[in-house]
Scaffold this motif. Structure first.
Motif, PDB file in Angstrom:
ATOM      1  N   ILE A 158     -56.068  37.739   2.986  1.00  0.00           N
ATOM      2  CA  ILE A 158     -54.844  37.084   3.441  1.00  0.00           C
ATOM      3  C   ILE A 158     -55.068  35.585   3.643  1.00  0.00           C
ATOM      4  O   ILE A 158     -54.238  34.750   3.263  1.00  0.00           O
ATOM      5  CB  ILE A 158     -54.345  37.727   4.745  1.00  0.00           C
ATOM      6  N   SER A 159     -56.207  35.233   4.212  1.00  0.00           N
ATOM      7  CA  SER A 159     -56.511  33.816   4.409  1.00  0.00           C
ATOM      8  C   SER A 159     -56.735  33.111   3.080  1.00  0.00           C
ATOM      9  O   SER A 159     -56.314  31.960   2.896  1.00  0.00           O
ATOM     10  CB  SER A 159     -57.747  33.664   5.297  1.00  0.00           C
ATOM     11  N   LEU A 160     -57.384  33.788   2.151  1.00  0.00           N
ATOM     12  CA  LEU A 160     -57.579  33.198   0.824  1.00  0.00           C
ATOM     13  C   LEU A 160     -56.246  32.931   0.144  1.00  0.00           C
ATOM     14  O   LEU A 160     -56.049  31.890  -0.482  1.00  0.00           O
ATOM     15  CB  LEU A 160     -58.432  34.131  -0.046  1.00  0.00           C
ATOM     16  N   ILE A 161     -55.324  33.878   0.274  1.00  0.00           N
ATOM     17  CA  ILE A 161     -53.998  33.702  -0.312  1.00  0.00           C
ATOM     18  C   ILE A 161     -53.301  32.505   0.321  1.00  0.00           C
ATOM     19  O   ILE A 161     -52.710  31.664  -0.363  1.00  0.00           O
ATOM     20  CB  ILE A 161     -53.162  34.983  -0.127  1.00  0.00           C
ATOM     21  N   ALA A 162     -53.372  32.448   1.643  1.00  0.00           N
ATOM     22  CA  ALA A 162     -52.686  31.370   2.354  1.00  0.00           C
ATOM     23  C   ALA A 162     -53.219  30.000   1.952  1.00  0.00           C
ATOM     24  O   ALA A 162     -52.451  29.046   1.766  1.00  0.00           O
ATOM     25  CB  ALA A 162     -52.818  31.578   3.855  1.00  0.00           C
ATOM     26  N   THR A 163     -54.535  29.884   1.821  1.00  0.00           N
ATOM     27  CA  THR A 163     -55.111  28.593   1.450  1.00  0.00           C
ATOM     28  C   THR A 163     -54.926  28.289  -0.030  1.00  0.00           C
ATOM     29  O   THR A 163     -54.970  27.129  -0.438  1.00  0.00           O
ATOM     30  CB  THR A 163     -56.606  28.539   1.802  1.00  0.00           C
ATOM     31  N   ALA A 164     -54.705  29.317  -0.850  1.00  0.00           N
ATOM     32  CA  ALA A 164     -54.450  29.098  -2.278  1.00  0.00           C
ATOM     33  C   ALA A 164     -53.025  28.621  -2.518  1.00  0.00           C
ATOM     34  O   ALA A 164     -52.736  28.012  -3.549  1.00  0.00           O
ATOM     35  CB  ALA A 164     -54.709  30.381  -3.073  1.00  0.00           C
ATOM     36  N   LEU A 165     -52.129  28.900  -1.574  1.00  0.00           N
ATOM     37  CA  LEU A 165     -50.741  28.484  -1.733  1.00  0.00           C
ATOM     38  C   LEU A 165     -50.591  26.988  -1.522  1.00  0.00           C
ATOM     39  O   LEU A 165     -51.118  26.447  -0.549  1.00  0.00           O
ATOM     40  CB  LEU A 165     -49.844  29.222  -0.726  1.00  0.00           C
ATOM     41  N   PRO A 166     -49.891  26.316  -2.406  1.00  0.00           N
ATOM     42  CA  PRO A 166     -49.636  24.883  -2.194  1.00  0.00           C
ATOM     43  C   PRO A 166     -48.504  24.713  -1.196  1.00  0.00           C
ATOM     44  O   PRO A 166     -47.374  24.411  -1.554  1.00  0.00           O
ATOM     45  CB  PRO A 166     -49.237  24.405  -3.601  1.00  0.00           C
ATOM     46  N   ASP A 167     -48.795  24.926   0.086  1.00  0.00           N
ATOM     47  CA  ASP A 167     -47.772  24.890   1.129  1.00  0.00           C
ATOM     48  C   ASP A 167     -47.310  23.454   1.342  1.00  0.00           C
ATOM     49  O   ASP A 167     -48.071  22.609   1.799  1.00  0.00           O
ATOM     50  CB  ASP A 167     -48.347  25.441   2.440  1.00  0.00           C
ATOM     51  N   PRO A 168     -46.041  23.144   1.009  1.00  0.00           N
ATOM     52  CA  PRO A 168     -45.579  21.757   1.181  1.00  0.00           C
ATOM     53  C   PRO A 168     -45.589  21.315   2.631  1.00  0.00           C
ATOM     54  O   PRO A 168     -45.653  20.129   2.930  1.00  0.00           O
ATOM     55  CB  PRO A 168     -44.142  21.815   0.629  1.00  0.00           C
ATOM     56  N   ALA A 169     -45.535  22.281   3.565  1.00  0.00           N
ATOM     57  CA  ALA A 169     -45.510  21.912   4.976  1.00  0.00           C
ATOM     58  C   ALA A 169     -46.808  21.254   5.411  1.00  0.00           C
ATOM     59  O   ALA A 169     -46.825  20.463   6.351  1.00  0.00           O
ATOM     60  CB  ALA A 169     -45.240  23.147   5.835  1.00  0.00           C
ATOM     61  N   VAL A 170     -47.915  21.578   4.726  1.00  0.00           N
ATOM     62  CA  VAL A 170     -49.208  21.015   5.099  1.00  0.00           C
ATOM     63  C   VAL A 170     -49.175  19.491   5.068  1.00  0.00           C
ATOM     64  O   VAL A 170     -49.773  18.811   5.897  1.00  0.00           O
ATOM     65  CB  VAL A 170     -50.314  21.561   4.170  1.00  0.00           C
ATOM     66  N   ASN A 171     -48.448  18.936   4.104  1.00  0.00           N
ATOM     67  CA  ASN A 171     -48.409  17.488   3.951  1.00  0.00           C
ATOM     68  C   ASN A 171     -47.414  16.808   4.898  1.00  0.00           C
ATOM     69  O   ASN A 171     -47.312  15.586   4.900  1.00  0.00           O
ATOM     70  CB  ASN A 171     -48.043  17.144   2.502  1.00  0.00           C
ATOM     71  N   LEU A 172     -46.686  17.604   5.677  1.00  0.00           N
ATOM     72  CA  LEU A 172     -45.660  17.040   6.546  1.00  0.00           C
ATOM     73  C   LEU A 172     -46.107  16.910   7.996  1.00  0.00           C
ATOM     74  O   LEU A 172     -45.354  16.412   8.831  1.00  0.00           O
ATOM     75  CB  LEU A 172     -44.391  17.895   6.477  1.00  0.00           C
ATOM     76  N   VAL A 173     -47.305  17.380   8.321  1.00  0.00           N
ATOM     77  CA  VAL A 173     -47.745  17.355   9.715  1.00  0.00           C
ATOM     78  C   VAL A 173     -48.725  16.225   9.999  1.00  0.00           C
ATOM     79  O   VAL A 173     -49.052  15.974  11.157  1.00  0.00           O
ATOM     80  CB  VAL A 173     -48.389  18.704  10.109  1.00  0.00           C
ATOM     81  N   ALA A 174     -49.190  15.547   8.950  1.00  0.00           N
ATOM     82  CA  ALA A 174     -50.191  14.487   9.139  1.00  0.00           C
ATOM     83  C   ALA A 174     -49.664  13.403  10.069  1.00  0.00           C
ATOM     84  O   ALA A 174     -48.520  12.948   9.943  1.00  0.00           O
ATOM     85  CB  ALA A 174     -50.584  13.896   7.790  1.00  0.00           C
ATOM     86  N   GLY A 175     -50.514  12.998  11.017  1.00  0.00           N
ATOM     87  CA  GLY A 175     -50.162  11.929  11.946  1.00  0.00           C
ATOM     88  C   GLY A 175     -49.445  12.382  13.195  1.00  0.00           C
ATOM     89  O   GLY A 175     -49.237  11.575  14.110  1.00  0.00           O
ATOM     90  N   LYS A 176     -49.085  13.657  13.285  1.00  0.00           N
ATOM     91  CA  LYS A 176     -48.379  14.142  14.471  1.00  0.00           C
ATOM     92  C   LYS A 176     -49.388  14.500  15.560  1.00  0.00           C
ATOM     93  O   LYS A 176     -50.525  14.863  15.276  1.00  0.00           O
ATOM     94  CB  LYS A 176     -47.508  15.336  14.126  1.00  0.00           C
ATOM     95  N   GLN A 177     -48.930  14.374  16.804  1.00  0.00           N
ATOM     96  CA  GLN A 177     -49.799  14.647  17.949  1.00  0.00           C
ATOM     97  C   GLN A 177     -49.420  15.965  18.614  1.00  0.00           C
ATOM     98  O   GLN A 177     -48.249  16.304  18.747  1.00  0.00           O
ATOM     99  CB  GLN A 177     -49.717  13.523  18.983  1.00  0.00           C
ATOM    100  N   LEU A 178     -50.443  16.697  19.034  1.00  0.00           N
ATOM    101  CA  LEU A 178     -50.255  17.969  19.725  1.00  0.00           C
ATOM    102  C   LEU A 178     -50.835  17.872  21.125  1.00  0.00           C
ATOM    103  O   LEU A 178     -51.806  17.149  21.358  1.00  0.00           O
ATOM    104  CB  LEU A 178     -50.976  19.097  18.977  1.00  0.00           C
ATOM    105  N   GLY A 179     -50.262  18.636  22.041  1.00  0.00           N
ATOM    106  CA  GLY A 179     -50.819  18.748  23.371  1.00  0.00           C
ATOM    107  C   GLY A 179     -51.567  20.057  23.515  1.00  0.00           C
ATOM    108  O   GLY A 179     -51.113  21.099  23.042  1.00  0.00           O
ATOM    109  N   LEU A 180     -52.724  20.036  24.129  1.00  0.00           N
ATOM    110  CA  LEU A 180     -53.513  21.244  24.332  1.00  0.00           C
ATOM    111  C   LEU A 180     -53.106  21.906  25.644  1.00  0.00           C
ATOM    112  O   LEU A 180     -53.090  21.274  26.701  1.00  0.00           O
ATOM    113  CB  LEU A 180     -55.005  20.914  24.365  1.00  0.00           C
ATOM    114  N   LEU A 181     -52.762  23.184  25.561  1.00  0.00           N
ATOM    115  CA  LEU A 181     -52.388  23.945  26.745  1.00  0.00           C
ATOM    116  C   LEU A 181     -53.607  24.565  27.420  1.00  0.00           C
ATOM    117  O   LEU A 181     -53.538  24.994  28.571  1.00  0.00           O
ATOM    118  CB  LEU A 181     -51.394  25.043  26.366  1.00  0.00           C
ATOM    119  N   SER A 182     -54.711  24.654  26.688  1.00  0.00           N
ATOM    120  CA  SER A 182     -55.952  25.187  27.239  1.00  0.00           C
ATOM    121  C   SER A 182     -57.127  24.473  26.571  1.00  0.00           C
ATOM    122  O   SER A 182     -56.942  23.722  25.603  1.00  0.00           O
ATOM    123  CB  SER A 182     -56.041  26.700  27.011  1.00  0.00           C
TER     124      SER A 182
END
Length: 493
Positions: A158-182
């Motif tokens: 399943i992980s191999l499939i996911a990483t083989a997919l050219p997910d366009p969303a991957v290129n849309l998150v660059a530069g965004k900041q996340l907050g760590l809850l833990s």
């Protein structure tokens, strides 16, 4: 990609593919040893065994058979799980497959280099032969021949499939900041077995460049990547689902709504759906589009839609529902309802009941029990922190009679009710689905509505609930306001 041509002995493969077959699936194997062992085996005269490719622990790729030719790697079919194999019961799968073997890992787990090479090779082959990259077309050898454990549990397809997919969303998150809850461990790869490079405290802010699918933790398989090429689990952040970050307006992602089906008709009925927050990636449901004639209602036995989704994301068993309806009435589409996933857990039907049905999962805690230390309090099954027993969390006081129904059903005496806004959303969703898929808008006959009867329900068309298929379930049970749906019961004994 760089590949080293090795070739194989004459007679261990077949030139071309018979009867006009072309590659439709990719099959993953264990190389049963080292890359050197594989080369010797495939070049042994009379072995009648070969592979198109083998990938070493260092990511090196060896090729033994041309993709246009037939390798002898998966010809013996034994109790196949793969639907494409079942659909061609008298056809040798070697005729329409490409085989990839993975060198056995030196220390028990495949290396990041090996997995990356495999993922890239899958993508390259799929592009060349127009193969869909999903769980129906990228298979383990054991999905064809159940008697072998190949390529083994260390290979997460399943992980191999996911990483083989050219997910366009991957290129849309660059530069965004996340907050760590833990606290979060930053690792060298998206795996809990990878070395910890450093640790960040709760409350920290992290700028990310990408995300991927790696080891599943508490049901969530997403991992973020930071600017220093470190990976950390998405579940430790305020955005556990990266797809939300990729929406056009991330700040409104939790409330983003879209009309279902026909735009004008959907708006007219007041039905809206959120397609961004809880969305399963490809490979975690089945892409086939079987005919639908049944809708099955479930409850989550949890307090929110998120609690259900978190158990599905990253799970390789393809268990999910097409829709989630939260306590506040928000409807989430998890995947296209024309496709399917396992949701009934009924043995002996090979998924046929799951395929013909659309599952709706409703956020509701289900049965309640009086607290052991206070009979005026009703608890639900989830234990409090530090406890191990079930029914350890308070749900309501008995004085709050709008929150529960007292009735005897399948060994329990109290059940959580469903808020009016949630029931209304379910009513609208049922109306829409019945119309779009030409499903009879009817409930089971009164005498069968709360009973399990597989002989009847395996051919029943309409709206049913989980209790009609399992005697060990309560969902969605008698506490639901069935009358508010405005749907009549079918006639019949």
């Amino acid at each position: 990609m760089d590949k080293k041509w090795i070739g194989c002995a004459p007679g261990n493969c077949r030139v071309g593919r018979p009867a006009g077959f072309k590659p439709d699936i990719i099959v993953l194997h264990s190389a049963d040893g080292s890359l050197a062992d594989a080369s010797v085996r495939y070049n042994k005269s009379g072995a009648l065994q070969s592979m198109h490719y083998a990938i070493g622990n260092n990511g090196e790729i060896h090729q033994y058979v041309l993709e246009a030719d037939t390798a002898f790697h998966a010809g013996l079919v034994v109790n196949p799980e793969a639907e494409l194999i079942k659909q061609r019961p008298n056809t040798n799968p070697n005729f329409f497959s490409i085989g990839i073997a993975l060198e056995e890992p030196l220390l028990g787990s495949p290396t990041a280099a090996q997995l990356a090479a495999c993922s890239n090779l899958i993508r390259e082959i799929a592009d060349r032969w127009h193969i869909t990259v999903d769980a129906a077309h990228v298979l383990s050898h054991s999905a064809i021949r159940a008697s072998v454990n190949c390529p083994g549990s260390t290979i997460d397809i399943i992980s191999l499939i996911a990483t083989a997919l050219p997910d366009p969303a991957v290129n849309l998150v660059a530069g965004k900041q996340l907050g760590l809850l833990s606290r979060a461990n930053l690792r060298s790869r998206p795996s809990v077995s990878a070395p910890v490079l450093r640790v960040l405290d709760a409350g920290s802010k992290v700028e990310i460049v990408s995300f991927t699918v790696g080891d599943s933790v508490s049901g969530n398989g997403y991992w973020y990547q930071d600017k220093d090429n470190c990976f950390f689990w998405a579940g430790a952040t305020d955005r556990p689902n990266p797809q939300v970050l990729a929406t056009s307006n991330e700040s409104e992602a939790d409330t983003d709504t879209m009309a279902l089906g026909d735009q004008a008709a959907a708006v007219g009925t007041g039905l809206v759906i959120n397609r961004s927050r809880f969305r399963l990636p490809a490979g975690q449901f089945f892409p086939e589009r079987p005919k639908k004639d049944l809708i099955v209602l479930h409850f989550t036995a949890g307090s929110s839609a998120k609690s259900a989704f978190d158990t599905w994301i990253g799970d390789a068993q393809h268990i999910a529902a097409a829709y989630l309806v939260d306590v506040d009435g928000t409807v989430y589409e998890v995947f296209d309802p024309a496709q399917w996933a396992y949701h009934l857990g009924v043995k002996g039907f090979n998924g046929r009941l799951d395929q013909r049905s659309i599952a709706i999962e409703i956020a509701n805690v289900g049965p309640l029990r009086p607290a052991a230390d206070n009979p005026d309090v009703l608890n639900w099954w989830s234990p409090r922190r530090g406890q191990t027993e079930s029914f350890g969390s308070k749900y309501c006081d008995k004085a709050q009679t709008d929150k529960y129904m007292q009735t005897s059903y399948r060994g329990e005496a109290y059940f959580a009710t469903f808020p009016a806004q949630q029931v209304q959303a379910i009513r609208l969703l049922l109306n829409d689905l019945c119309g779009r898929f030409s499903i009879q808008k009817t409930l089971p006959p009164t005498a069968r509505q709360f009973e399990r009867d597989l002989d009847f329900f395996q051919s029943y068309s309409g709206i049913a609930s989980h209790v009609n298929f399992r005697c060990d379930k309560w969902d969605i049970g008698p506490a639901f306001d069935w009358a508010a749906l405005g749907i009549a019961n079918a006639h019949g004994a």
